[in-house]
Scaffold this motif. Structure first.
Motif, PDB file in Angstrom:
ATOM      1  N   GLY A 672       0.817  -1.197   0.000  1.00  0.00           N
ATOM      2  CA  GLY A 672       0.000   0.000   0.000  1.00  0.00           C
ATOM      3  C   GLY A 672       0.852   1.248   0.000  1.00  0.00           C
ATOM      4  N   ASN A 673       0.211   2.360  -0.213  1.00  0.00           N
ATOM      5  CA  ASN A 673       0.930   3.632  -0.236  1.00  0.00           C
ATOM      6  C   ASN A 673       0.956   4.315   1.128  1.00  0.00           C
ATOM      7  OD1 ASN A 673      -1.900   4.169  -0.504  1.00  0.00           O
ATOM      8  ND2 ASN A 673      -1.378   6.278  -1.067  1.00  0.00           N
ATOM      9  N   ILE A 674       0.393   3.626   2.151  1.00  0.00           N
ATOM     10  CA  ILE A 674       0.380   4.167   3.509  1.00  0.00           C
ATOM     11  C   ILE A 674       0.932   3.102   4.460  1.00  0.00           C
ATOM     12  CG2 ILE A 674      -1.019   5.153   5.358  1.00  0.00           C
ATOM     13  CD1 ILE A 674      -3.115   5.832   3.173  1.00  0.00           C
ATOM     14  N   LEU A 675       1.897   3.480   5.273  1.00  0.00           N
ATOM     15  CA  LEU A 675       2.530   2.546   6.199  1.00  0.00           C
ATOM     16  C   LEU A 675       2.464   3.093   7.621  1.00  0.00           C
ATOM     17  CD1 LEU A 675       4.449   0.087   6.868  1.00  0.00           C
ATOM     18  CD2 LEU A 675       6.339   1.681   6.470  1.00  0.00           C
ATOM     19  N   MET A 676       2.102   2.215   8.569  1.00  0.00           N
ATOM     20  CA  MET A 676       2.103   2.574   9.991  1.00  0.00           C
ATOM     21  C   MET A 676       2.590   1.361  10.788  1.00  0.00           C
ATOM     22  SD  MET A 676      -1.653   4.415  10.187  1.00  0.00           S
ATOM     23  CE  MET A 676      -1.491   4.756  11.950  1.00  0.00           C
ATOM     24  N   THR A 677       3.757   1.449  11.390  1.00  0.00           N
ATOM     25  CA  THR A 677       4.262   0.372  12.247  1.00  0.00           C
ATOM     26  C   THR A 677       4.914   0.973  13.485  1.00  0.00           C
ATOM     27  OG1 THR A 677       6.437   0.256  11.173  1.00  0.00           O
ATOM     28  CG2 THR A 677       4.701  -1.170  10.295  1.00  0.00           C
ATOM     29  N   GLY A 678       4.917   0.204  14.561  1.00  0.00           N
ATOM     30  CA  GLY A 678       5.547   0.649  15.799  1.00  0.00           C
ATOM     31  C   GLY A 678       5.971  -0.529  16.651  1.00  0.00           C
ATOM     32  N   THR A 679       6.946  -0.289  17.515  1.00  0.00           N
ATOM     33  CA  THR A 679       7.477  -1.339  18.380  1.00  0.00           C
ATOM     34  C   THR A 679       7.807  -0.757  19.744  1.00  0.00           C
ATOM     35  OG1 THR A 679       8.436  -2.636  16.570  1.00  0.00           O
ATOM     36  CG2 THR A 679       9.406  -2.930  18.735  1.00  0.00           C
ATOM     37  N   ALA A 680       7.470  -1.498  20.777  1.00  0.00           N
ATOM     38  CA  ALA A 680       7.920  -1.191  22.143  1.00  0.00           C
ATOM     39  C   ALA A 680       8.698  -2.396  22.634  1.00  0.00           C
ATOM     40  CB  ALA A 680       6.737  -0.899  23.057  1.00  0.00           C
ATOM     41  N   GLU A 681       9.900  -2.158  23.182  1.00  0.00           N
ATOM     42  CA  GLU A 681      10.755  -3.250  23.627  1.00  0.00           C
ATOM     43  C   GLU A 681      11.277  -3.001  25.033  1.00  0.00           C
ATOM     44  OE1 GLU A 681      12.806  -5.053  19.582  1.00  0.00           O
ATOM     45  OE2 GLU A 681      13.867  -3.511  20.716  1.00  0.00           O
TER      46      GLU A 681
END
Length: 771
Positions: A672-681
């Motif tokens: 897709g043309n829209i990306l949303m990712t996140g990480t907590a470690e």
């Protein structure tokens, strides 16, 4: 005739006069040189002697430690010393030790005179046994036993075998604090390193008794009370009791709390070479506040730093508390700034590979300039950010004969800043990986970065070479070059059926905005060729039909970055943020825009670089403009897998593509043309790991997905726009090891909200590839 020394001495003592002999002889010497022995006895032939002198000679010989027996007699007018030497140590063996390293034990034994080649002294063995047991007791090994076996060896030598049974560590069954009234036991012991035996935890040794650990906990207890205003607090005593089998420990700490003190008044005294209000800004405790020693310590550090920024580097700040009868206290901060200090010379050491110039250009503290605390700390931080050094230490050294000059010693510990590798690996996501790479972030010690990489997987071949000079100009303007070639065959993976070849070159320039921020401009010329497979998706065919299958593009880029990461490959502190704008200019065959934002932040939880918390996020948006209606399908963002949302298949999330009615293919991820990712470690140390700079373990929570704002008509598995309900989440454990050959990473992840049709992977790993 042979007579024992005691009788001989008695006879000449009765005669009460000195005797003279023609010669002196020493029999029985094997290890001690005869010249040394004659020096020890102190007299020679044709010399008169009496009982006192002979006794003194015998005593001197015994004091050397070489002899177990000495006889003296006169034979044919010759004074004879007949000696029996002690054996030397011919062999020394230590068995059964694991907790204390053999080299550490040997070092301690050497200090006690127990070493191969030394004279064997039986009287030292008991001392050694007691000292070894004392060391094990301090480690909580009260059942430890030490036995020493002595065996005769040929040529007057002795073999010594030290057998150690380390036993088991005694467990803390109960910690009892007696005398506390204002705070309960749970509050007082929550920050103790020692814990009572509770639920089983294979990674924790908190319930194992150690003397040093208890002493540290008592200091923690004192700090707690002093930080809460209890200036009269006192630890009356502490007792450690053992069970009969020496396996259980009971600890009792007797305390006198006293009463808390509030601050009655705060004053300044001494010489103030700077404006007084600047000092008062550092004093956070006011009248009526509860006294806190930790806060006082911060205030002292703040005042010293404030004056240090004006060149008063050796400011001495003391606080004098005056306790009053009503349980209040007056605080007087006494300030002795000393003279302003200038830096005479800056020296560098430990940089055997890195050139001095690379370090010197990061220095914000200059030679001949006023020495300031902030510039020295800024210099240290800038050198740490290079990532070439495992440890950086800046030390000020007073110049002899002056009171206003110092030398600044920069001591670094270099770490690996590159690799040359040929690897054969395997990844669940990319299949077999063949690679060869040369990467050097500190090329020839210049601080420049050179890398060449060639890799091949089941789907891709990737070749690139790049060179970056961070100091193309003395002002810190950088310049970089890149050449690349990539070919992809997606016929057998989960994307879809097409081939893509890309070849290009680029140049970029970077300009420093601040100490941590940089603005970069780049230009890339790229040719892309798409070859459709036997049964491509409708979305791919639609784009190729409208835009063609060969594209010559000119891509301009603008990047803003702000980075203050410390720790090299596996950071331990700081942050980094990068925002990127890429524009395929109208002079090329395609026109599109891509916006990207990547950010991460580390928090050091206990100051040890071992317990860390990390947040990481990535956003992306792309669109077409001009004659290109949509973002090219091969520029789409993808999510899922080890690089984004772990626990889901690689590039498997987001909208799905569509096929004609007669196709045998099933829908797969379109991107897709829209990306949303996140990480907590939550990064934590494993107790069995010593090198935490190359090994990292973390508990993680991942989330994200890709979306599109344009779906092809008739595609029922594609929804337009961002839907927060479609975000996917996973939790798991990751383990990373930066090996000398190649990185190795394992991920164990459990999806939290997978939907029907999602591809999930509990276990993912990479070997011989970057991550």
């Amino acid at each position: 005739m042979k007579v024992v020394s005691a009788v001989f001495l008695a006879l000449i003592s009765v005669q009460s006069f000195a005797k003279t002999v023609e010669d002196v002889r020493i029999d029985g010497l094997v290890q001690m040189p005869s010249s040394r022995a004659f020096d020890v006895i102190g007299f020679d032939k044709n010399e008169s002697y009496n009982s006192d002198k002979v006794y003194q000679a015998i005593n001197s010989l015994f004091n050397t430690g070489y002899f177990s027996d000495i006889d003296v007699y006169e034979e044919n007018n010759i004074l004879v010393f007949e000696v029996a030497e002690r054996p030397s140590i011919g062999n020394l063996t230590i068995e059964g030790n694991e907790l204390i390293k053999t080299e550490d034990l040997e070092r301690g034994l050497k200090l006690s005179g127990l070493e191969i080649g030394e004279i064997y002294k039986p009287e030292t063995l008991n001392q050694i046994v007691q000292e070894l047991q004392r060391q094990y007791y301090a480690l909580g090994r009260y059942s430890a036993k030490v036995d020493i076996a002595v065996k005769d060896m040929p040529r007057n030598r002795t073999g010594i075998v030290i057998k150690i049974d380390e036993g088991d560590t005694a467990k803390i069954v109960h910690i009892n604090i007696v005398g506390n009234k204002d705070f309960d036991e749970e509050t007082l012991t929550k920050d103790f390193e020692s814990k009572e035996t509770g639920s089983w935890n294979p990674f924790s040794s908190a319930d194992e008794y150690a003397k040093g650990k208890i002493e540290g906990d008592i200091n923690t207890l004192k700090s707690f009370y002093l930080d809460n205003g209890y200036l009269d607090f006192n630890v009356v005593s502490s007792q450690v009791s053992l069970s009969a089998d020496k396996r259980d420990v009971y600890i009792v700490i007797n305390v006198e709390e006293g009463k808390p003190y509030n601050i009655n008044n705060v004053t300044l005294s001494g010489s103030l070479p700077i404006a007084e209000d600047r000092v008062w800004k550092q004093i956070s405790q006011k009248k009526g506040d509860v006294f806190s020693r930790s806060e006082v310590t911060k205030i002292i550090e703040g005042i010293s730093t404030e004056l240090g920024d004006d060149g008063y580097l050796f400011t001495n700040v003391n606080v004098i508390p005056e306790k009053l009868d009503d349980h209040t206290v007056n605080l007087s901060y006494q300030i002795a700034p000393g003279p302003k200090v200038y830096v005479r010379r800056i020296t560098f050491s430990g940089n055997s590979e890195t050139q001095d110039e690379v370090l010197r250009r990061e220095m914000t503290q200059f030679e001949g300039a006023l020495a300031t605390h902030s510039k020295i700390q800024s210099s240290k931080r800038r050198i740490e950010r290079l990532g070439f050094f495992g440890n950086v230490d800046l030390r000020t050294r007073p110049v002899a004969g002056t009171s206003d000059q110092v030398d600044l010693d920069v001591v670094v510990q270099e770490q690996a800043s590159g690799s040359i590798q040929a690897s054969i690996g395997y990844s669940q996501e990319d299949g077999t990986v063949l690679g060869f790479g040369i990467s050097k972030r500190n090329f020839l010690g210049t601080g420049n970065k050179l890398s060449f990489n060639a890799s091949r997987t089941n789907q891709t071949q990737d070749y690139s070479i790049s060179y970056d000079n961070p100091y193309f100009t003395v002002d810190g303007v950088s310049r970089g070059f890149q050449i690349f070639y990539k070919t992809s065959d997606h016929a057998d993976d989960d994307v879809e059926d097409y081939d893509l070849d890309e070849i290009g070159a680029g140049v970029s320039y970077g300009y420093p905005i601040s100490d941590t921020q940089r603005l970069s401009f780049g230009m890339t010329i790229k040719e892309s060729t798409v070859k459709l497979g036997y049964d491509p998706s409708n979305e791919t065919k639609d784009y190729v039909n409208s835009q063609g299958d060969n594209y010559d593009d000119v891509i301009a880029s603008l990047t803003w970055s702000d980075s203050d990461l410390v720790g090299g490959v596996l950071p331990t502190d700081g942050y980094s943020t990068k925002a990127t704008l890429e524009v395929a200019l109208p002079v090329g065959d395609q026109q599109y825009v891509k916006l990207g934002l990547n950010s991460q932040r580390y928090w050091n939880l206990n100051g040890s670089d071992l317990w860390l918390f990390r947040l990481k996020g990535r956003l992306g948006y792309g669109m077409g403009y001009g004659d290109t209606e949509n973002l090219p399908f091969f520029e789409n963002y993808f999510a899922g897998g080890s690089y984004s949302v772990r626990g889901y298949g690689s590039s498997s999330l987001g909208p799905k593509n569509s096929y004609d009615a007669g196709s045998t293919n099933s829908s797969s991820a379109l991107g897709g043309n829209i990306l949303m990712t996140g990480t907590a470690e939550l990064i934590f140390p494993l107790p069995m790991v010593e090198d935490h700079k190359s090994v990292r373990t973390a508990l993680f929570l991942d989330g994200g997905n890709v979306f599109t704002d344009t779906c092809l008509a008739g595609n029922s598995e594609c929804n337009e726009g961002i839907d927060p309900a479609e975000l996917r989440y996973s939790v798991g454990l990751s383990w990373t090891w930066i090996t000398p050959i190649a990185p190795l990473s394992f991920n164990f992840a459990r999806p939290l909200n997978s939907r029907s049709g999602d591809k999930t992977d509990f276990f993912q790993f990479q070997l011989g590839t970057t991550f």
